[in-house]
Design a protein around this motif. Structure first.
Motif, PDB file in Angstrom:
ATOM      1  N   PHE A   1       0.833  -1.199   0.000  1.00  0.00           N
ATOM      2  CA  PHE A   1       0.000   0.000   0.000  1.00  0.00           C
ATOM      3  C   PHE A   1       0.870   1.252   0.000  1.00  0.00           C
ATOM      4  O   PHE A   1       0.608   2.203  -0.728  1.00  0.00           O
ATOM      5  CB  PHE A   1      -0.939   0.007   1.209  1.00  0.00           C
ATOM      6  CG  PHE A   1      -1.714   1.290   1.333  1.00  0.00           C
ATOM      7  CD1 PHE A   1      -2.856   1.498   0.586  1.00  0.00           C
ATOM      8  CD2 PHE A   1      -1.269   2.305   2.180  1.00  0.00           C
ATOM      9  CE1 PHE A   1      -3.559   2.693   0.682  1.00  0.00           C
ATOM     10  CE2 PHE A   1      -1.964   3.496   2.275  1.00  0.00           C
ATOM     11  CZ  PHE A   1      -3.112   3.692   1.523  1.00  0.00           C
ATOM     12  N   ASP A   2       1.921   1.270   0.833  1.00  0.00           N
ATOM     13  CA  ASP A   2       2.795   2.439   0.923  1.00  0.00           C
ATOM     14  C   ASP A   2       3.464   2.746  -0.418  1.00  0.00           C
ATOM     15  O   ASP A   2       3.586   3.902  -0.807  1.00  0.00           O
ATOM     16  CB  ASP A   2       3.863   2.239   2.000  1.00  0.00           C
ATOM     17  CG  ASP A   2       3.277   2.269   3.402  1.00  0.00           C
ATOM     18  OD1 ASP A   2       2.199   2.871   3.586  1.00  0.00           O
ATOM     19  OD2 ASP A   2       3.908   1.693   4.309  1.00  0.00           O
ATOM     20  N   THR A   3       3.854   1.705  -1.142  1.00  0.00           N
ATOM     21  CA  THR A   3       4.463   1.899  -2.461  1.00  0.00           C
ATOM     22  C   THR A   3       3.450   2.481  -3.429  1.00  0.00           C
ATOM     23  O   THR A   3       3.735   3.451  -4.144  1.00  0.00           O
ATOM     24  CB  THR A   3       5.015   0.564  -3.010  1.00  0.00           C
ATOM     25  OG1 THR A   3       5.996   0.068  -2.107  1.00  0.00           O
ATOM     26  CG2 THR A   3       5.623   0.743  -4.385  1.00  0.00           C
ATOM     27  N   LYS A   4       2.252   1.912  -3.445  1.00  0.00           N
ATOM     28  CA  LYS A   4       1.204   2.428  -4.329  1.00  0.00           C
ATOM     29  C   LYS A   4       0.831   3.862  -3.965  1.00  0.00           C
ATOM     30  O   LYS A   4       0.593   4.694  -4.835  1.00  0.00           O
ATOM     31  CB  LYS A   4      -0.046   1.541  -4.254  1.00  0.00           C
ATOM     32  CG  LYS A   4       0.140   0.170  -4.836  1.00  0.00           C
ATOM     33  CD  LYS A   4      -1.142  -0.627  -4.650  1.00  0.00           C
ATOM     34  CE  LYS A   4      -0.979  -2.070  -5.030  1.00  0.00           C
ATOM     35  NZ  LYS A   4      -2.222  -2.833  -4.817  1.00  0.00           N
ATOM     36  N   PHE A   5       0.786   4.145  -2.667  1.00  0.00           N
ATOM     37  CA  PHE A   5       0.415   5.466  -2.190  1.00  0.00           C
ATOM     38  C   PHE A   5       1.403   6.526  -2.664  1.00  0.00           C
ATOM     39  O   PHE A   5       1.024   7.625  -3.066  1.00  0.00           O
ATOM     40  CB  PHE A   5       0.343   5.452  -0.657  1.00  0.00           C
ATOM     41  CG  PHE A   5      -0.078   6.760  -0.054  1.00  0.00           C
ATOM     42  CD1 PHE A   5      -1.409   7.124  -0.026  1.00  0.00           C
ATOM     43  CD2 PHE A   5       0.860   7.620   0.497  1.00  0.00           C
ATOM     44  CE1 PHE A   5      -1.817   8.327   0.535  1.00  0.00           C
ATOM     45  CE2 PHE A   5       0.465   8.822   1.059  1.00  0.00           C
ATOM     46  CZ  PHE A   5      -0.878   9.177   1.079  1.00  0.00           C
ATOM     47  N   SER A   6       2.690   6.190  -2.645  1.00  0.00           N
ATOM     48  CA  SER A   6       3.714   7.178  -2.997  1.00  0.00           C
ATOM     49  C   SER A   6       4.007   7.241  -4.497  1.00  0.00           C
ATOM     50  O   SER A   6       4.571   8.221  -4.966  1.00  0.00           O
ATOM     51  CB  SER A   6       5.003   6.897  -2.223  1.00  0.00           C
ATOM     52  OG  SER A   6       5.513   5.619  -2.569  1.00  0.00           O
ATOM     53  N   THR A   7       3.596   6.241  -5.258  1.00  0.00           N
ATOM     54  CA  THR A   7       3.836   6.241  -6.695  1.00  0.00           C
ATOM     55  C   THR A   7       2.960   7.278  -7.386  1.00  0.00           C
ATOM     56  O   THR A   7       1.764   7.364  -7.117  1.00  0.00           O
ATOM     57  CB  THR A   7       3.551   4.841  -7.277  1.00  0.00           C
ATOM     58  OG1 THR A   7       4.384   3.895  -6.610  1.00  0.00           O
ATOM     59  CG2 THR A   7       3.826   4.783  -8.767  1.00  0.00           C
ATOM     60  N   ASN A   8       3.551   8.068  -8.262  1.00  0.00           N
ATOM     61  CA  ASN A   8       2.833   9.114  -9.021  1.00  0.00           C
ATOM     62  C   ASN A   8       2.127  10.101  -8.101  1.00  0.00           C
ATOM     63  O   ASN A   8       1.055  10.603  -8.423  1.00  0.00           O
ATOM     64  CB  ASN A   8       1.827   8.503 -10.005  1.00  0.00           C
ATOM     65  CG  ASN A   8       2.495   7.696 -11.078  1.00  0.00           C
ATOM     66  OD1 ASN A   8       3.584   8.044 -11.539  1.00  0.00           O
ATOM     67  ND2 ASN A   8       1.874   6.621 -11.484  1.00  0.00           N
ATOM     68  N   ARG A   9       2.732  10.390  -6.976  1.00  0.00           N
ATOM     69  CA  ARG A   9       2.092  11.259  -5.983  1.00  0.00           C
ATOM     70  C   ARG A   9       1.752  12.637  -6.542  1.00  0.00           C
ATOM     71  O   ARG A   9       0.673  13.178  -6.272  1.00  0.00           O
ATOM     72  CB  ARG A   9       2.978  11.383  -4.753  1.00  0.00           C
ATOM     73  CG  ARG A   9       2.274  12.126  -3.659  1.00  0.00           C
ATOM     74  CD  ARG A   9       3.021  12.045  -2.357  1.00  0.00           C
ATOM     75  NE  ARG A   9       2.224  12.704  -1.356  1.00  0.00           N
ATOM     76  CZ  ARG A   9       1.913  12.173  -0.204  1.00  0.00           C
ATOM     77  NH1 ARG A   9       2.313  10.963   0.083  1.00  0.00           N
ATOM     78  NH2 ARG A   9       1.191  12.839   0.654  1.00  0.00           N
ATOM     79  N   THR A  10       2.640  13.227  -7.331  1.00  0.00           N
ATOM     80  CA  THR A  10       2.386  14.548  -7.902  1.00  0.00           C
ATOM     81  C   THR A  10       1.143  14.526  -8.782  1.00  0.00           C
ATOM     82  O   THR A  10       0.294  15.428  -8.709  1.00  0.00           O
ATOM     83  CB  THR A  10       3.608  15.030  -8.714  1.00  0.00           C
ATOM     84  OG1 THR A  10       4.753  15.039  -7.841  1.00  0.00           O
ATOM     85  CG2 THR A  10       3.401  16.411  -9.280  1.00  0.00           C
ATOM     86  N   ALA A  11       1.006  13.492  -9.601  1.00  0.00           N
ATOM     87  CA  ALA A  11      -0.173  13.367 -10.473  1.00  0.00           C
ATOM     88  C   ALA A  11      -1.436  13.184  -9.648  1.00  0.00           C
ATOM     89  O   ALA A  11      -2.483  13.772  -9.949  1.00  0.00           O
ATOM     90  CB  ALA A  11       0.004  12.192 -11.435  1.00  0.00           C
ATOM     91  N   LYS A  12      -1.362  12.400  -8.587  1.00  0.00           N
ATOM     92  CA  LYS A  12      -2.523  12.173  -7.730  1.00  0.00           C
ATOM     93  C   LYS A  12      -2.959  13.471  -7.048  1.00  0.00           C
ATOM     94  O   LYS A  12      -4.156  13.769  -6.950  1.00  0.00           O
ATOM     95  CB  LYS A  12      -2.218  11.100  -6.686  1.00  0.00           C
ATOM     96  CG  LYS A  12      -2.061   9.717  -7.282  1.00  0.00           C
ATOM     97  CD  LYS A  12      -1.602   8.719  -6.242  1.00  0.00           C
ATOM     98  CE  LYS A  12      -1.387   7.365  -6.881  1.00  0.00           C
ATOM     99  NZ  LYS A  12      -0.835   6.402  -5.944  1.00  0.00           N
ATOM    100  N   GLU A  13      -1.995  14.247  -6.585  1.00  0.00           N
ATOM    101  CA  GLU A  13      -2.326  15.515  -5.934  1.00  0.00           C
ATOM    102  C   GLU A  13      -2.947  16.488  -6.933  1.00  0.00           C
ATOM    103  O   GLU A  13      -3.889  17.213  -6.595  1.00  0.00           O
ATOM    104  CB  GLU A  13      -1.086  16.103  -5.276  1.00  0.00           C
ATOM    105  CG  GLU A  13      -0.659  15.323  -4.040  1.00  0.00           C
ATOM    106  CD  GLU A  13       0.680  15.749  -3.473  1.00  0.00           C
ATOM    107  OE1 GLU A  13       1.403  16.540  -4.127  1.00  0.00           O
ATOM    108  OE2 GLU A  13       1.017  15.286  -2.369  1.00  0.00           O
ATOM    109  N   ALA A  14      -2.428  16.500  -8.161  1.00  0.00           N
ATOM    110  CA  ALA A  14      -3.001  17.377  -9.197  1.00  0.00           C
ATOM    111  C   ALA A  14      -4.437  16.969  -9.512  1.00  0.00           C
ATOM    112  O   ALA A  14      -5.316  17.828  -9.652  1.00  0.00           O
ATOM    113  CB  ALA A  14      -2.132  17.326 -10.459  1.00  0.00           C
ATOM    114  N   LEU A  15      -4.692  15.670  -9.604  1.00  0.00           N
ATOM    115  CA  LEU A  15      -6.049  15.185  -9.844  1.00  0.00           C
ATOM    116  C   LEU A  15      -6.981  15.583  -8.702  1.00  0.00           C
ATOM    117  O   LEU A  15      -8.117  15.991  -8.923  1.00  0.00           O
ATOM    118  CB  LEU A  15      -6.061  13.659 -10.006  1.00  0.00           C
ATOM    119  CG  LEU A  15      -5.506  13.119 -11.313  1.00  0.00           C
ATOM    120  CD1 LEU A  15      -5.302  11.608 -11.205  1.00  0.00           C
ATOM    121  CD2 LEU A  15      -6.426  13.454 -12.457  1.00  0.00           C
ATOM    122  N   ALA A  16      -6.496  15.483  -7.488  1.00  0.00           N
ATOM    123  CA  ALA A  16      -7.317  15.839  -6.324  1.00  0.00           C
ATOM    124  C   ALA A  16      -7.676  17.322  -6.341  1.00  0.00           C
ATOM    125  O   ALA A  16      -8.814  17.692  -6.037  1.00  0.00           O
ATOM    126  CB  ALA A  16      -6.571  15.482  -5.042  1.00  0.00           C
TER     127      ALA A  16
END
Length: 95
Positions: free
Chosen positions: A57-72
């Motif tokens: 989960f931690d790996t998935k959570f941190s992967t592509n974090r910038t893109a996830k934050e932009a989507l949010a």
């Protein structure tokens, strides 16, 4: 391109990456390959039959974090008082 050629390219790509499947792959091709045991079909994805990659989960959570934050940030603009919000188990990926 013939189906056998497409299938060969898809298998090579999935094996090299360990997954996920190439986005240009058709669901029909992925289903056929999975039925033949050449890939493992996962919800919205495909994995190599040779892959032992099962990220935490931690790996998935941190992967592509910038893109996830932009989507949010963009999604937050659509939320207003009285609105309902639902989340689904999805991930982000870059091709």
């Amino acid at each position: 391109m013939l189906a056998d050629e497409r299938h060969s390219l898809i298998i090579t790509e999935v094996d090299q990456r360990g997954g996920p499947y190439p986005p240009q792959s058709s669901l029909k091709d992925l289903s056929e390959l999975a039925e033949r045991g050449l890939i493992v079909k996962v919800h919205g994805d495909a994995r190599s039959v040779h892959s032992t990659n099962n990220p935490t989960f931690d790996t998935k959570f941190s992967t592509n974090r910038t893109a996830k934050e932009a989507l949010a940030r963009v999604a937050a603009e659509f939320i207003h008082d009285g609105a309902s919000l639902a989340f689904s188990a999805v991930t982000t990926r870059r091709w």
